[in-house]
Design a protein around this motif. Structure first.
Motif, PDB file in Angstrom:
ATOM      1  N   LYS A  15       0.819  -1.218   0.000  1.00 55.82           N
ATOM      2  CA  LYS A  15       0.000   0.000   0.000  1.00 55.82           C
ATOM      3  C   LYS A  15       0.852   1.267   0.000  1.00 55.82           C
ATOM      4  N   PHE A  16       2.179   1.111   0.094  1.00 57.54           N
ATOM      5  CA  PHE A  16       3.085   2.253   0.177  1.00 57.54           C
ATOM      6  C   PHE A  16       3.606   2.650  -1.196  1.00 57.54           C
ATOM      7  N   ASP A  17       4.049   3.902  -1.314  1.00 59.41           N
ATOM      8  CA  ASP A  17       4.721   4.347  -2.524  1.00 59.41           C
ATOM      9  C   ASP A  17       5.702   5.456  -2.183  1.00 59.41           C
ATOM     10  N   PHE A  18       6.645   5.672  -3.086  1.00 58.12           N
ATOM     11  CA  PHE A  18       7.590   6.774  -2.965  1.00 58.12           C
ATOM     12  C   PHE A  18       7.239   7.823  -4.005  1.00 58.12           C
ATOM     13  N   VAL A  19       7.388   9.082  -3.617  1.00 57.44           N
ATOM     14  CA  VAL A  19       7.228  10.199  -4.548  1.00 57.44           C
ATOM     15  C   VAL A  19       8.407  11.146  -4.360  1.00 57.44           C
ATOM     16  N   ASP A  41       1.852   6.408   2.603  1.00 55.51           N
ATOM     17  CA  ASP A  41       0.805   5.397   2.728  1.00 55.51           C
ATOM     18  C   ASP A  41      -0.448   6.094   2.230  1.00 55.51           C
ATOM     19  N   GLY A  42      -0.745   5.914   0.954  1.00 50.63           N
ATOM     20  CA  GLY A  42      -1.819   6.702   0.340  1.00 50.63           C
ATOM     21  C   GLY A  42      -1.361   8.152   0.266  1.00 50.63           C
ATOM     22  N   GLU A  43      -2.103   9.047   0.890  1.00 51.27           N
ATOM     23  CA  GLU A  43      -1.721  10.453   0.931  1.00 51.27           C
ATOM     24  C   GLU A  43      -0.978  10.821   2.214  1.00 51.27           C
ATOM     25  N   THR A  44      -0.888   9.880   3.135  1.00 46.56           N
ATOM     26  CA  THR A  44      -0.245  10.133   4.423  1.00 46.56           C
ATOM     27  C   THR A  44       1.262   9.944   4.310  1.00 46.56           C
ATOM     28  N   ILE A  45       2.023  10.938   4.749  1.00 41.29           N
ATOM     29  CA  ILE A  45       3.478  10.861   4.720  1.00 41.29           C
ATOM     30  C   ILE A  45       3.956   9.985   5.876  1.00 41.29           C
TER      31      ILE A  45
END
Length: 69
Positions: A15-19, A41-45
């Motif tokens: 569910k995590f991503d890097f931006v 985690d979604g929009e949560t940093i």
């Protein structure tokens, strides 16, 4: 620094991503030492201001683990 491909697949399925600082998705084949990354985690940093080493270590250490059952 190399990202383990199995670990990367596991991370990408999570569910995590890097931006990057502009909110763009990260190209894991083209990480840049001059850029700081954010784990979300979604929009949560989850963690901000990460270096390339932080990104690689997070993926390899957290998603490269195998579970013996």
């Amino acid at each position: 620094m190399n990202i383990d491909q199995d670990a990367l697949k596991n991370f990408q399925a999570s569910k995590f991503d890097f931006v990057d600082a502009k909110g763009n998705d990260v190209d894991f084949n083209n990480l840049n030492e001059d850029v700081r990354y954010t784990l979300r985690d979604g929009e949560t940093i989850v963690q901000d201001d990460m270096t390339v080493k932080d990104v690689v270590d997070t993926i390899n250490d957290e998603y490269g683990k195998t579970i013996n059952v």
